[in-house]
Design a protein around this motif. Structure first.
Motif, PDB file in Angstrom:
ATOM      1  N   TYR A 126       0.860  -1.188   0.000  1.00 49.80           N
ATOM      2  CA  TYR A 126       0.000   0.000   0.000  1.00 49.80           C
ATOM      3  C   TYR A 126       0.894   1.235   0.000  1.00 49.80           C
ATOM      4  CZ  TYR A 126      -3.982  -2.995   1.311  1.00 49.80           C
ATOM      5  OH  TYR A 126      -4.973  -3.965   1.353  1.00 49.80           O
ATOM      6  N   ASP A 127       1.257   1.690  -1.205  1.00 46.94           N
ATOM      7  CA  ASP A 127       2.064   2.899  -1.305  1.00 46.94           C
ATOM      8  C   ASP A 127       1.335   4.073  -0.653  1.00 46.94           C
ATOM      9  OD1 ASP A 127       4.439   4.294  -2.424  1.00 46.94           O
ATOM     10  OD2 ASP A 127       2.944   5.331  -3.637  1.00 46.94           O
ATOM     11  N   ASN A 128       0.034   4.096  -0.769  1.00 45.78           N
ATOM     12  CA  ASN A 128      -0.802   5.017  -0.012  1.00 45.78           C
ATOM     13  C   ASN A 128      -1.574   4.213   1.029  1.00 45.78           C
ATOM     14  OD1 ASN A 128      -0.105   7.373  -1.350  1.00 45.78           O
ATOM     15  ND2 ASN A 128      -1.802   7.240  -2.802  1.00 45.78           N
ATOM     16  N   PRO A 129      -1.563   4.631   2.285  1.00 47.95           N
ATOM     17  CA  PRO A 129      -2.326   3.893   3.293  1.00 47.95           C
ATOM     18  C   PRO A 129      -3.824   4.075   3.078  1.00 47.95           C
ATOM     19  CG  PRO A 129      -1.516   5.943   4.226  1.00 47.95           C
ATOM     20  CD  PRO A 129      -0.924   5.839   2.851  1.00 47.95           C
ATOM     21  N   PRO A 130      -4.648   3.164   3.583  1.00 54.26           N
ATOM     22  CA  PRO A 130      -6.097   3.277   3.398  1.00 54.26           C
ATOM     23  C   PRO A 130      -6.771   4.233   4.380  1.00 54.26           C
ATOM     24  CG  PRO A 130      -5.578   1.252   4.548  1.00 54.26           C
ATOM     25  CD  PRO A 130      -4.262   1.878   4.196  1.00 54.26           C
ATOM     26  N   PHE A 131      -5.986   4.882   5.252  1.00 58.93           N
ATOM     27  CA  PHE A 131      -6.570   5.785   6.241  1.00 58.93           C
ATOM     28  C   PHE A 131      -7.389   6.871   5.544  1.00 58.93           C
ATOM     29  CE2 PHE A 131      -2.243   4.887   8.274  1.00 58.93           C
ATOM     30  CZ  PHE A 131      -2.670   3.692   8.803  1.00 58.93           C
ATOM     31  N   SER A 132      -8.620   7.029   5.989  1.00 55.67           N
ATOM     32  CA  SER A 132      -9.495   8.008   5.341  1.00 55.67           C
ATOM     33  C   SER A 132     -10.598   8.451   6.283  1.00 55.67           C
ATOM     34  CB  SER A 132     -10.118   7.412   4.070  1.00 55.67           C
ATOM     35  OG  SER A 132     -10.970   6.325   4.396  1.00 55.67           O
ATOM     36  N   ILE A 133     -11.252   9.520   5.875  1.00 55.21           N
ATOM     37  CA  ILE A 133     -12.508   9.948   6.496  1.00 55.21           C
ATOM     38  C   ILE A 133     -13.574   9.842   5.425  1.00 55.21           C
ATOM     39  CG2 ILE A 133     -13.786  11.910   7.428  1.00 55.21           C
ATOM     40  CD1 ILE A 133     -11.162  12.826   8.718  1.00 55.21           C
ATOM     41  N   VAL A 134     -14.641   9.156   5.742  1.00 52.13           N
ATOM     42  CA  VAL A 134     -15.755   8.997   4.813  1.00 52.13           C
ATOM     43  C   VAL A 134     -16.937   9.777   5.365  1.00 52.13           C
ATOM     44  CG1 VAL A 134     -17.340   7.353   3.730  1.00 52.13           C
ATOM     45  CG2 VAL A 134     -14.927   6.751   4.022  1.00 52.13           C
ATOM     46  N   GLY A 135     -17.416  10.714   4.577  1.00 49.95           N
ATOM     47  CA  GLY A 135     -18.514  11.565   5.030  1.00 49.95           C
ATOM     48  C   GLY A 135     -19.639  11.604   4.020  1.00 49.95           C
ATOM     49  N   ARG A 136     -20.664  12.358   4.354  1.00 52.23           N
ATOM     50  CA  ARG A 136     -21.822  12.501   3.475  1.00 52.23           C
ATOM     51  C   ARG A 136     -21.979  13.955   3.065  1.00 52.23           C
ATOM     52  NH1 ARG A 136     -27.096   9.771   5.812  1.00 52.23           N
ATOM     53  NH2 ARG A 136     -27.804  10.495   3.769  1.00 52.23           N
ATOM     54  N   VAL A 137     -22.158  14.151   1.772  1.00 52.88           N
ATOM     55  CA  VAL A 137     -22.369  15.501   1.249  1.00 52.88           C
ATOM     56  C   VAL A 137     -23.611  16.116   1.876  1.00 52.88           C
ATOM     57  CG1 VAL A 137     -22.823  16.856  -0.834  1.00 52.88           C
ATOM     58  CG2 VAL A 137     -21.222  14.921  -0.924  1.00 52.88           C
ATOM     59  N   SER A 138     -24.662  15.311   2.037  1.00 52.83           N
ATOM     60  CA  SER A 138     -25.909  15.815   2.620  1.00 52.83           C
ATOM     61  C   SER A 138     -25.762  16.192   4.090  1.00 52.83           C
ATOM     62  CB  SER A 138     -27.023  14.770   2.464  1.00 52.83           C
ATOM     63  OG  SER A 138     -26.670  13.560   3.111  1.00 52.83           O
ATOM     64  N   GLN A 139     -24.673  15.755   4.698  1.00 48.49           N
ATOM     65  CA  GLN A 139     -24.368  16.127   6.087  1.00 48.49           C
ATOM     66  C   GLN A 139     -23.329  17.247   6.139  1.00 48.49           C
ATOM     67  OE1 GLN A 139     -27.098  14.230   7.704  1.00 48.49           O
ATOM     68  NE2 GLN A 139     -25.547  14.414   9.285  1.00 48.49           N
ATOM     69  N   TYR A 190       3.255   5.567   4.908  1.00 51.59           N
ATOM     70  CA  TYR A 190       3.015   4.424   4.049  1.00 51.59           C
ATOM     71  C   TYR A 190       1.955   3.538   4.700  1.00 51.59           C
ATOM     72  CZ  TYR A 190       6.938   5.400   0.915  1.00 51.59           C
ATOM     73  OH  TYR A 190       7.769   5.962  -0.012  1.00 51.59           O
ATOM     74  N   GLY A 191       1.532   2.509   3.984  1.00 52.26           N
ATOM     75  CA  GLY A 191       0.513   1.602   4.500  1.00 52.26           C
ATOM     76  C   GLY A 191       1.053   0.209   4.756  1.00 52.26           C
ATOM     77  N   ASN A 192       0.343  -0.795   4.281  1.00 50.50           N
ATOM     78  CA  ASN A 192       0.721  -2.183   4.555  1.00 50.50           C
ATOM     79  C   ASN A 192       1.836  -2.663   3.637  1.00 50.50           C
ATOM     80  OD1 ASN A 192      -1.665  -1.965   6.130  1.00 50.50           O
ATOM     81  ND2 ASN A 192      -1.932  -4.172   6.001  1.00 50.50           N
ATOM     82  N   ALA A 193       2.670  -3.518   4.193  1.00 51.43           N
ATOM     83  CA  ALA A 193       3.804  -4.076   3.466  1.00 51.43           C
ATOM     84  C   ALA A 193       3.899  -5.565   3.740  1.00 51.43           C
ATOM     85  CB  ALA A 193       5.099  -3.387   3.903  1.00 51.43           C
ATOM     86  N   VAL A 194       4.591  -6.280   2.866  1.00 48.46           N
ATOM     87  CA  VAL A 194       4.962  -7.658   3.166  1.00 48.46           C
ATOM     88  C   VAL A 194       6.100  -7.609   4.175  1.00 48.46           C
ATOM     89  CG1 VAL A 194       5.883  -9.831   2.272  1.00 48.46           C
ATOM     90  CG2 VAL A 194       4.272  -8.491   0.888  1.00 48.46           C
ATOM     91  N   ILE A 195       5.918  -8.305   5.279  1.00 45.66           N
ATOM     92  CA  ILE A 195       6.945  -8.335   6.317  1.00 45.66           C
ATOM     93  C   ILE A 195       7.581  -9.722   6.341  1.00 45.66           C
ATOM     94  CG2 ILE A 195       5.852  -6.532   7.686  1.00 45.66           C
ATOM     95  CD1 ILE A 195       4.756  -8.698   9.559  1.00 45.66           C
ATOM     96  N   VAL A 196       8.808  -9.780   6.851  1.00 53.70           N
ATOM     97  CA  VAL A 196       9.544 -11.038   6.835  1.00 53.70           C
ATOM     98  C   VAL A 196      10.307 -11.195   8.136  1.00 53.70           C
ATOM     99  CG1 VAL A 196      11.530  -9.973   5.677  1.00 53.70           C
ATOM    100  CG2 VAL A 196      11.192 -12.442   5.503  1.00 53.70           C
ATOM    101  N   ASN A 197      10.416 -12.433   8.583  1.00 51.99           N
ATOM    102  CA  ASN A 197      11.258 -12.731   9.729  1.00 51.99           C
ATOM    103  C   ASN A 197      12.715 -12.596   9.278  1.00 51.99           C
ATOM    104  OD1 ASN A 197      12.979 -14.910  11.277  1.00 51.99           O
ATOM    105  ND2 ASN A 197      11.267 -14.392  12.622  1.00 51.99           N
ATOM    106  N   THR A 198      13.490 -11.739   9.927  1.00 54.56           N
ATOM    107  CA  THR A 198      14.835 -11.438   9.446  1.00 54.56           C
ATOM    108  C   THR A 198      15.786 -12.630   9.563  1.00 54.56           C
ATOM    109  OG1 THR A 198      15.356 -10.488  11.618  1.00 54.56           O
ATOM    110  CG2 THR A 198      14.639  -8.974   9.896  1.00 54.56           C
TER     111      THR A 198
END
Length: 337
Positions: A106-119, A214-222
């Motif tokens: 995830y080169d861009n993390p999924p962190f977001s705010i989701v809102g409503r235009v009507s609100q 950054y977001g999620n990555a493949v991690i490895v046991n070193t």
């Protein structure tokens, strides 16, 4: 700071060829349940990419990054998938633990705010004075202070409503809050499934507003990686090919997920995968540089931003959290322009 891998994917496959006959088993720890964004790992299985690397991979569902990271650090799982920001905190609290991120997904993390235009939420400028629903354990909520700081949002004008994960989107759908924190490929779809028209839904991605994380990555046991560098490189190459397969045919990726999660919905997971590909995986930087590596300058900025939400016990060092030493060559990691 970061060191290029010595073995190429081709060399790794040649070295691993004798191992392939033995069908080396590998357990891979996901951070979450089987949903659209996990499609690349299943496509790497179904389309033979892991097999070509001499690996028989079993993908295991998880309960969050704080579940996946200890699994890999303990050596129970050689590789896994987790949020690098959670990994930074884990390594700060467990210095020397044998785990590191080896390929950014995830080169861009999924962190977001989701809102409503009507609100009243059409963009980030509308957050002041609004009511924000936020589950206390939510990853996006944990990083919200960074978003607020870099955008000069006066949080004192906002009402923060603690909500549970099951009630987050229903409360927004009912108009009890104006927006919620969440992941772009989850909260958006959950709200739409509750009957909210998509033109009434606003997604504010943190990465679009000055948050360098950054977001999620493949991690490895070193320890595993040091003993088996060619296997790690080949596995990362197989995953990269699984990502490219998902880009080429998201519906096939979703079908691979649903084959392991029959209770799911192919159409929903196709859409979830498409959202993740478009917003989080196939970014402009990835198109230009290939997936998997990071920009060291951006990573340094991300660490400085993390100081806004986390007090380090030890001086942070990006080399502790990410290495490109096991990445396959760039041609394997390039995605369609």
């Amino acid at each position: 700071m970061f060191h290029r891998a010595i073995p190429t994917l081709a060399a790794a496959l040649l070295v691993a060829a004798p191992v392939a006959a033995q069908e080396t088993d590998m357990n891979f720890a996901l951070d979450w349940r089987f949903e659209g964004p996990s499609a690349p790992y299943f496509l790497a299985i179904d389309n033979g990419h892991f097999a070509a690397a001499g690996l028989d991979v079993s993908v295991v569902a998880g309960e969050g990054s704080l579940d996946a990271i200890p699994k890999v650090a303990s050596g129970a799982f050689p590789m896994g998938f987790a949020d690098i920001n959670s990994l930074v905190r884990f390594l700060d609290q467990n210095p020397g633990a044998p785990v590191i991120a080896a390929m950014m997904v995830y080169d861009n993390p999924p962190f977001s705010i989701v809102g409503r235009v009507s609100q009243g939420i059409s963009g980030i400028e509308d957050l002041e004075g609004s009511t924000l629903g936020a589950p206390p354990p939510d990853g996006a909520w944990a990083q919200f202070p960074i978003l607020a700081a870099v955008n000069d949002i006066d949080v004192s004008t906002m009402t923060i409503e603690p909500v549970g994960f099951p009630t987050r989107e229903p409360m927004l759908a009912e108009g009890n809050v104006d927006a919620v924190t969440g992941f772009n490929f989850s909260s958006y779809l959950s709200l739409a499934r509750l009957g909210i028209p998509e033109d009434d839904i606003t997604t504010i991605l943190f990465s679009d507003h000055g948050v360098a994380l950054y977001g999620n990555a493949v991690i490895v046991n070193t320890e595993f990686a040091a003993a088996n560098p060619e296997i790690v490189t080949a596995a990362l190459g197989a995953i990269a090919m699984g990502v490219k397969d998902a880009i080429a045919d998201p519906a096939a990726g979703a079908a691979a997920v649903i084959a392991r999660n029959p209770a799911g919905d192919v159409a929903l997971e196709t859409r979830r995968l498409e959202l993740a590909l478009d917003a989080n995986i196939v970014t402009d930087w990835v198109r230009a540089n290939g997936m998997g590596d990071i920009d060291p300058a951006r990573m340094d900025t991300a660490i400085e931003q993390l100081r806004l939400t986390y007090e380090f016990q030890n001086e942070p060092d990006a080399a502790l959290y990410f290495t490109n030493a096991y990445l396959p060559e760039a041609s394997v990691r390039m995605v369609a322009q």
